[in-house]
Scaffold this motif. Structure first.
Motif, mmCIF file in Angstrom:
data_model
loop_
_atom_site.group_PDB
_atom_site.id
_atom_site.type_symbol
_atom_site.label_atom_id
_atom_site.label_comp_id
_atom_site.label_asym_id
_atom_site.label_seq_id
_atom_site.Cartn_x
_atom_site.Cartn_y
_atom_site.Cartn_z
ATOM 1 N N VAL A 1 0.824 -1.204 0.000
ATOM 2 C CA VAL A 1 0.000 0.000 0.000
ATOM 3 C C VAL A 1 0.860 1.258 0.000
ATOM 4 O O VAL A 1 1.960 1.284 0.565
ATOM 5 N N PHE A 2 0.336 2.300 -0.646
ATOM 6 C CA PHE A 2 0.922 3.639 -0.672
ATOM 7 C C PHE A 2 -0.069 4.537 0.048
ATOM 8 O O PHE A 2 -1.238 4.621 -0.350
ATOM 9 N N LEU A 3 0.365 5.220 1.102
ATOM 10 C CA LEU A 3 -0.534 6.079 1.871
ATOM 11 C C LEU A 3 -0.457 7.509 1.354
ATOM 12 O O LEU A 3 0.512 8.233 1.611
ATOM 13 N N SER A 4 -1.486 7.912 0.617
ATOM 14 C CA SER A 4 -1.572 9.268 0.077
ATOM 15 C C SER A 4 -2.325 10.130 1.082
ATOM 16 O O SER A 4 -3.471 9.830 1.430
ATOM 17 N N GLY B 1 -7.259 19.706 -0.500
ATOM 18 C CA GLY B 1 -6.665 20.987 -0.847
ATOM 19 C C GLY B 1 -5.201 20.870 -1.204
ATOM 20 O O GLY B 1 -4.512 21.869 -1.400
ATOM 21 N N SER B 2 -4.717 19.618 -1.302
ATOM 22 C CA SER B 2 -3.293 19.369 -1.564
ATOM 23 C C SER B 2 -3.040 18.994 -3.018
ATOM 24 O O SER B 2 -3.673 18.088 -3.551
ATOM 25 N N GLY B 3 -2.100 19.682 -3.643
ATOM 26 C CA GLY B 3 -1.727 19.361 -5.017
ATOM 27 C C GLY B 3 -1.044 18.017 -5.130
ATOM 28 O O GLY B 3 -1.244 17.281 -6.102
ATOM 29 N N TRP B 4 -0.229 17.650 -4.124
ATOM 30 C CA TRP B 4 0.458 16.364 -4.144
ATOM 31 C C TRP B 4 -0.542 15.220 -4.087
ATOM 32 O O TRP B 4 -0.420 14.231 -4.831
ATOM 33 N N VAL B 5 -1.522 15.332 -3.208
ATOM 34 C CA VAL B 5 -2.528 14.271 -3.080
ATOM 35 C C VAL B 5 -3.314 14.133 -4.383
ATOM 36 O O VAL B 5 -3.597 13.015 -4.839
ATOM 37 N N ALA B 6 -3.662 15.260 -5.006
ATOM 38 C CA ALA B 6 -4.393 15.227 -6.277
ATOM 39 C C ALA B 6 -3.567 14.533 -7.358
ATOM 40 O O ALA B 6 -4.089 13.746 -8.159
ATOM 41 N N LEU B 7 -2.272 14.816 -7.378
ATOM 42 C CA LEU B 7 -1.379 14.191 -8.361
ATOM 43 C C LEU B 7 -1.312 12.684 -8.147
ATOM 44 O O LEU B 7 -1.382 11.903 -9.114
ATOM 45 N N GLU B 8 -1.192 12.265 -6.908
ATOM 46 C CA GLU B 8 -1.065 10.833 -6.605
ATOM 47 C C GLU B 8 -2.317 10.061 -7.008
ATOM 48 O O GLU B 8 -2.239 9.013 -7.640
ATOM 49 N N TRP C 1 4.211 2.000 2.045
ATOM 50 C CA TRP C 1 4.984 3.154 1.557
ATOM 51 C C TRP C 1 4.424 4.397 2.238
ATOM 52 O O TRP C 1 3.288 4.800 2.000
ATOM 53 N N LEU C 2 5.242 4.987 3.106
ATOM 54 C CA LEU C 2 4.890 6.231 3.777
ATOM 55 C C LEU C 2 6.035 7.199 3.552
ATOM 56 O O LEU C 2 7.193 6.863 3.828
ATOM 57 N N ASP C 3 5.740 8.388 3.063
ATOM 58 C CA ASP C 3 6.778 9.319 2.623
ATOM 59 C C ASP C 3 7.916 9.506 3.619
ATOM 60 O O ASP C 3 9.094 9.418 3.264
ATOM 61 N N GLU C 4 7.598 9.755 4.889
ATOM 62 C CA GLU C 4 8.648 10.040 5.865
ATOM 63 C C GLU C 4 9.540 8.838 6.144
ATOM 64 O O GLU C 4 10.647 8.986 6.649
ATOM 65 N N SER C 5 9.060 7.644 5.807
ATOM 66 C CA SER C 5 9.852 6.433 6.019
ATOM 67 C C SER C 5 10.717 6.091 4.816
ATOM 68 O O SER C 5 11.683 5.336 4.942
ATOM 69 N N VAL C 6 10.364 6.634 3.661
ATOM 70 C CA VAL C 6 11.034 6.241 2.417
ATOM 71 C C VAL C 6 11.886 7.363 1.833
ATOM 72 O O VAL C 6 13.023 7.137 1.406
ATOM 73 N N LEU D 1 -6.163 6.422 -0.365
ATOM 74 C CA LEU D 1 -6.339 7.865 -0.336
ATOM 75 C C LEU D 1 -6.977 8.259 0.994
ATOM 76 O O LEU D 1 -8.148 7.969 1.242
ATOM 77 N N CYS D 2 -6.217 8.903 1.868
ATOM 78 C CA CYS D 2 -6.709 9.335 3.179
ATOM 79 C C CYS D 2 -7.445 10.656 2.990
ATOM 80 O O CYS D 2 -6.821 11.718 2.894
#
Length: 222
Positions: free
Chosen positions: A9-12, A72-79, A36-41, A64-65
């Motif tokens: 899993v990828f946590l967005s 309101g996040s551009g990164w989340v929208a991209l993912e 996959w969690l950003d701060e861990s990878v 998708l959390c």
């Protein structure tokens, strides 16, 4: 053969939801999933965009959390757009929405059934794990429930389950997607290896009742 993924899993998510997402990541790892969690990878100096792109490519499912901050996040929208572009009908279950709080869900996502994570309950976690193809969490059950979850081959041996490892046995029996055919315990009683008709072998920490590793690639029941 299907594609092999480095992560289950990828946590967005948005950084404002980080405390709740950290707790979720830990519970998913305890259930045996590779997260996959950003701060861990992502490490200092890494190209963030490339790291996320690689993470999406190497993860079987994106969770998708959903929250006001996330939408309101551009990164989340991209993912989420990247994953839905690859599998628009979500036939491969590459995309699982998880509702953290009441928020306005975009029309493009409203069509997909979400998991309600308001209360962070075991029932919701079970639903999420099932959607991601993982094992369910350990919940209090009568001892007879353990026997019904294990295959007839194991039941026929009529082995007594020590009370101190009963919870671990529940994790093993429920941790596979098909019946468990065999279980071997190390001499010191700290770890076990289980084989299943789901064509996987899993290594378990009996003290914590958690999966340490999943060995895939078998062509038949183990």
């Amino acid at each position: 053969m299907g594609k092999k993924f480095d992560y289950d899993v990828f946590l967005s998510h948005n950084s404002k939801d980080k405390p709740r997402v950290r707790r979720l990541a830990e519970r998913l790892r305890d259930a045996g999933l590779r997260v996959w969690l950003d701060e861990s990878v992502i490490k200092p100096g890494d190209d963030i965009y490339l790291a996320i792109e690689r993470g999406l490519e190497s993860s079987r499912t994106l969770i998708l959390c959903m929250s006001n901050a996330a939408f309101g996040s551009g990164w989340v929208a991209l993912e989420r757009s990247t994953v839905l572009f690859r599998d628009p009908t979500n036939e491969g279950r590459r995309f699982i929405p998880l509702l953290l709080e009441d928020c306005e869900i975009p029309d493009a996502i409203r069509r997909y059934k979400y998991v309600d994570w308001h209360e962070e309950s075991d029932a919701a976690l079970n639903e999420l794990l099932s959607a991601c193809g993982g094992s369910v969490v350990i919940t209090p059950e009568p001892a007879t429930a353990v026997a019904t979850a294990i295959s007839p081959q194991v039941q026929a041996k009529e082995r007594t389950i020590p009370p101190e490892v009963e919870q671990a046995v529940k994790a093993i029996s429920l941790g596979h997607t098909s019946p468990v055919n065999s279980v071997a315990v190390t001499p010191d009683g700290s770890k076990a290896v289980s084989g299943s008709s789901d064509k996987t072998v899993r290594v378990w920490d009996l003290e914590k009742g958690r999966c340490l590793a999943t060995l895939e690639g078998h062509s038949s029941s183990v």
